[in-house]
Design a protein around this motif. Sequence first.
Motif, PDB file in Angstrom:
ATOM      1  N   ASN A   1       0.805  -1.217   0.000  1.00 36.06           N
ATOM      2  CA  ASN A   1       0.000   0.000   0.000  1.00 36.06           C
ATOM      3  C   ASN A   1       0.841   1.271   0.000  1.00 36.06           C
ATOM      4  O   ASN A   1       0.402   2.305  -0.492  1.00 36.06           O
ATOM      5  CB  ASN A   1      -0.948  -0.002   1.193  1.00 36.06           C
ATOM      6  N   THR A   2       2.055   1.188   0.579  1.00 36.08           N
ATOM      7  CA  THR A   2       2.853   2.405   0.697  1.00 36.08           C
ATOM      8  C   THR A   2       3.904   2.552  -0.399  1.00 36.08           C
ATOM      9  O   THR A   2       4.238   3.660  -0.780  1.00 36.08           O
ATOM     10  CB  THR A   2       3.562   2.457   2.060  1.00 36.08           C
ATOM     11  N   HIS A   3       4.428   1.446  -0.888  1.00 33.33           N
ATOM     12  CA  HIS A   3       5.519   1.548  -1.866  1.00 33.33           C
ATOM     13  C   HIS A   3       5.154   0.999  -3.252  1.00 33.33           C
ATOM     14  O   HIS A   3       5.242   1.706  -4.248  1.00 33.33           O
ATOM     15  CB  HIS A   3       6.749   0.789  -1.359  1.00 33.33           C
ATOM     16  N   ILE A   4       4.766  -0.253  -3.279  1.00 38.60           N
ATOM     17  CA  ILE A   4       4.620  -0.920  -4.572  1.00 38.60           C
ATOM     18  C   ILE A   4       3.484  -0.331  -5.384  1.00 38.60           C
ATOM     19  O   ILE A   4       3.595  -0.149  -6.595  1.00 38.60           O
ATOM     20  CB  ILE A   4       4.435  -2.440  -4.381  1.00 38.60           C
ATOM     21  N   ARG A   5       2.401  -0.020  -4.698  1.00 38.94           N
ATOM     22  CA  ARG A   5       1.255   0.590  -5.384  1.00 38.94           C
ATOM     23  C   ARG A   5       1.710   1.836  -6.158  1.00 38.94           C
ATOM     24  O   ARG A   5       1.389   2.018  -7.335  1.00 38.94           O
ATOM     25  CB  ARG A   5       0.212   0.964  -4.326  1.00 38.94           C
ATOM     26  N   ARG A   6       2.495   2.642  -5.444  1.00 36.73           N
ATOM     27  CA  ARG A   6       2.986   3.883  -6.056  1.00 36.73           C
ATOM     28  C   ARG A   6       3.958   3.581  -7.200  1.00 36.73           C
ATOM     29  O   ARG A   6       3.931   4.213  -8.247  1.00 36.73           O
ATOM     30  CB  ARG A   6       3.682   4.707  -4.972  1.00 36.73           C
ATOM     31  N   LYS A   7       4.789   2.587  -6.954  1.00 35.19           N
ATOM     32  CA  LYS A   7       5.780   2.196  -7.960  1.00 35.19           C
ATOM     33  C   LYS A   7       5.081   1.771  -9.261  1.00 35.19           C
ATOM     34  O   LYS A   7       5.485   2.163 -10.359  1.00 35.19           O
ATOM     35  CB  LYS A   7       6.595   1.027  -7.392  1.00 35.19           C
ATOM     36  N   LEU A   8       4.026   0.985  -9.130  1.00 34.54           N
ATOM     37  CA  LEU A   8       3.303   0.513 -10.307  1.00 34.54           C
ATOM     38  C   LEU A   8       2.626   1.672 -11.025  1.00 34.54           C
ATOM     39  O   LEU A   8       2.638   1.743 -12.257  1.00 34.54           O
ATOM     40  CB  LEU A   8       2.271  -0.543  -9.910  1.00 34.54           C
ATOM     41  N   VAL A   9       2.044   2.573 -10.245  1.00 32.14           N
ATOM     42  CA  VAL A   9       1.390   3.729 -10.859  1.00 32.14           C
ATOM     43  C   VAL A   9       2.402   4.547 -11.651  1.00 32.14           C
ATOM     44  O   VAL A   9       2.130   4.989 -12.775  1.00 32.14           O
ATOM     45  CB  VAL A   9       0.699   4.600  -9.781  1.00 32.14           C
ATOM     46  N   SER A  10       3.601   4.704 -11.062  1.00 33.24           N
ATOM     47  CA  SER A  10       4.631   5.485 -11.759  1.00 33.24           C
ATOM     48  C   SER A  10       5.084   4.790 -13.042  1.00 33.24           C
ATOM     49  O   SER A  10       5.577   5.424 -13.961  1.00 33.24           O
ATOM     50  CB  SER A  10       5.818   5.735 -10.835  1.00 33.24           C
ATOM     51  N   ARG A  11       4.925   3.470 -13.075  1.00 35.12           N
ATOM     52  CA  ARG A  11       5.251   2.711 -14.298  1.00 35.12           C
ATOM     53  C   ARG A  11       4.093   2.729 -15.284  1.00 35.12           C
ATOM     54  O   ARG A  11       4.164   2.135 -16.351  1.00 35.12           O
ATOM     55  CB  ARG A  11       5.539   1.240 -13.960  1.00 35.12           C
TER      56      ARG A  11
ATOM     57  N   HIS B   1      -3.266  -4.663 -12.696  1.00 35.95           N
ATOM     58  CA  HIS B   1      -1.956  -4.954 -13.280  1.00 35.95           C
ATOM     59  C   HIS B   1      -1.958  -4.761 -14.798  1.00 35.95           C
ATOM     60  O   HIS B   1      -1.153  -5.352 -15.505  1.00 35.95           O
ATOM     61  CB  HIS B   1      -1.478  -6.367 -12.913  1.00 35.95           C
ATOM     62  N   MET B   2      -2.888  -3.949 -15.246  1.00 36.26           N
ATOM     63  CA  MET B   2      -2.943  -3.614 -16.661  1.00 36.26           C
ATOM     64  C   MET B   2      -2.482  -2.163 -16.820  1.00 36.26           C
ATOM     65  O   MET B   2      -2.569  -1.376 -15.883  1.00 36.26           O
ATOM     66  CB  MET B   2      -4.380  -3.744 -17.189  1.00 36.26           C
ATOM     67  N   PRO B   3      -1.994  -1.806 -18.029  1.00 33.97           N
ATOM     68  CA  PRO B   3      -1.619  -0.414 -18.276  1.00 33.97           C
ATOM     69  C   PRO B   3      -2.778   0.529 -17.961  1.00 33.97           C
ATOM     70  O   PRO B   3      -3.923   0.237 -18.298  1.00 33.97           O
ATOM     71  CB  PRO B   3      -1.278  -0.399 -19.761  1.00 33.97           C
ATOM     72  N   ILE B   4      -2.466   1.628 -17.291  1.00 32.33           N
ATOM     73  CA  ILE B   4      -3.521   2.532 -16.827  1.00 32.33           C
ATOM     74  C   ILE B   4      -4.312   3.138 -17.966  1.00 32.33           C
ATOM     75  O   ILE B   4      -5.526   3.277 -17.897  1.00 32.33           O
ATOM     76  CB  ILE B   4      -2.907   3.661 -15.966  1.00 32.33           C
ATOM     77  N   ASN B   5      -3.643   3.488 -19.075  1.00 30.37           N
ATOM     78  CA  ASN B   5      -4.357   4.165 -20.156  1.00 30.37           C
ATOM     79  C   ASN B   5      -5.135   3.226 -21.056  1.00 30.37           C
ATOM     80  O   ASN B   5      -5.836   3.652 -21.960  1.00 30.37           O
ATOM     81  CB  ASN B   5      -3.400   5.032 -20.988  1.00 30.37           C
ATOM     82  N   GLU B   6      -5.018   1.913 -20.793  1.00 29.56           N
ATOM     83  CA  GLU B   6      -5.832   0.979 -21.565  1.00 29.56           C
ATOM     84  C   GLU B   6      -7.163   0.770 -20.868  1.00 29.56           C
ATOM     85  O   GLU B   6      -7.222   0.711 -19.644  1.00 29.56           O
ATOM     86  CB  GLU B   6      -5.126  -0.378 -21.689  1.00 29.56           C
ATOM     87  N   PRO B   7      -8.254   0.673 -21.626  1.00 31.00           N
ATOM     88  CA  PRO B   7      -9.542   0.428 -21.002  1.00 31.00           C
ATOM     89  C   PRO B   7      -9.547  -0.906 -20.283  1.00 31.00           C
ATOM     90  O   PRO B   7      -8.961  -1.873 -20.753  1.00 31.00           O
ATOM     91  CB  PRO B   7     -10.528   0.426 -22.177  1.00 31.00           C
ATOM     92  N   ALA B   8     -10.205  -0.925 -19.131  1.00 32.79           N
ATOM     93  CA  ALA B   8     -10.278  -2.171 -18.362  1.00 32.79           C
ATOM     94  C   ALA B   8     -11.009  -3.221 -19.161  1.00 32.79           C
ATOM     95  O   ALA B   8     -11.988  -2.922 -19.839  1.00 32.79           O
ATOM     96  CB  ALA B   8     -11.004  -1.911 -17.047  1.00 32.79           C
ATOM     97  N   PRO B   9     -10.514  -4.463 -19.111  1.00 29.21           N
ATOM     98  CA  PRO B   9     -11.176  -5.522 -19.858  1.00 29.21           C
ATOM     99  C   PRO B   9     -12.560  -5.807 -19.290  1.00 29.21           C
ATOM    100  O   PRO B   9     -12.790  -5.608 -18.110  1.00 29.21           O
ATOM    101  CB  PRO B   9     -10.252  -6.725 -19.642  1.00 29.21           C
ATOM    102  N   VAL B  10     -13.451  -6.261 -20.161  1.00 29.82           N
ATOM    103  CA  VAL B  10     -14.785  -6.612 -19.707  1.00 29.82           C
ATOM    104  C   VAL B  10     -14.676  -7.748 -18.699  1.00 29.82           C
ATOM    105  O   VAL B  10     -13.889  -8.671 -18.869  1.00 29.82           O
ATOM    106  CB  VAL B  10     -15.641  -7.068 -20.909  1.00 29.82           C
ATOM    107  N   GLU B  11     -15.444  -7.617 -17.615  1.00 29.88           N
ATOM    108  CA  GLU B  11     -15.395  -8.623 -16.554  1.00 29.88           C
ATOM    109  C   GLU B  11     -15.703 -10.009 -17.100  1.00 29.88           C
ATOM    110  O   GLU B  11     -16.729 -10.230 -17.722  1.00 29.88           O
ATOM    111  CB  GLU B  11     -16.414  -8.251 -15.475  1.00 29.88           C
TER     112      GLU B  11
END
Length: 232
Positions: A109-119, A126-136
């Motif tokens: 919650n304090t480190h990795i979450r931020r690290k992934l967001v920065s990536r 665990h998908m790229p942020i700018n890609e639309p979320a896949p249909v459930e």
Amino acid sequence: MGRSPCCEKAHTNKGAWTKEEDDRLVAYIRAHGEGCWRSLPKAAGLLRCGKSCRLRWINYLRPDLKRGNFTEAEDELIIKLHSLLGNKWSVIAGRLPGRTDNEIKNYWNTHIRRKLVSRGIDPTTHMPINEPAPVEEATSTISSSGVANSKEESNMVKNGISTTNIEKNPVQERCPDLNLELRISPPYQQESLNTTLCFGCNLGIKNTEDCNRSDGELISGSGSNLVVISLG
DNA sequence: AATGCCTCCAACCGCGTGAAG
DNA sequence: CCTTCACGCGGTTGGAGGCAT
């Protein structure tokens, strides 16, 4: 009728543990071993509830804890395991010797979450942020939190659906270097599995002479379904 | 030096689960 | 079966310490 409290709150301490309380708890567990947390506080002369004692021991006082910074390798392993398992911190902790579920949860919650967001990666999916979320696709893939809903799992099993039949595993696509084999077994297969698994292996923590499962495999899940995961 | 904000993490809380009766 | 109990898990909170202003 609600659940009765785990302890008599009026006569228990709360908040940070003192050195003396730590010493008492450590001394008691050294002498008598872990277990029976409900009666432990009284026996050890602690004004704490058993739950609190258990947490203190597991998260802070256990001698095998590896305290200190997480390594880069540990970071990456946590990320991979989280992408597969979701917030199953205890299972993830089982793959990281000396680390506790609470520690990993906090670190996430304090480190990795931020690290992934920065990536540019969504830490939940665990998908790229700018890609639309896949249909459930809850009935055919691991859900967005990384863990199949247990009711859905049950339905899948009832309907004779095995995840072994899933053709594309999104986790494996994301982590091609992680050798993952997912298998949710219906109850009738459990017997044969259980004959080879000790309790520790079931938790994904350790191997014992009671079982012959090779290292690098962990078991996740509970109840009628088991998820067998091979880590390469 | 004082204040306010932010980060981190130990600890708490509520719930799910399995065992026992 | 049903209820009760104890344990373990995951989410959340609160306070201490660090940092910026």
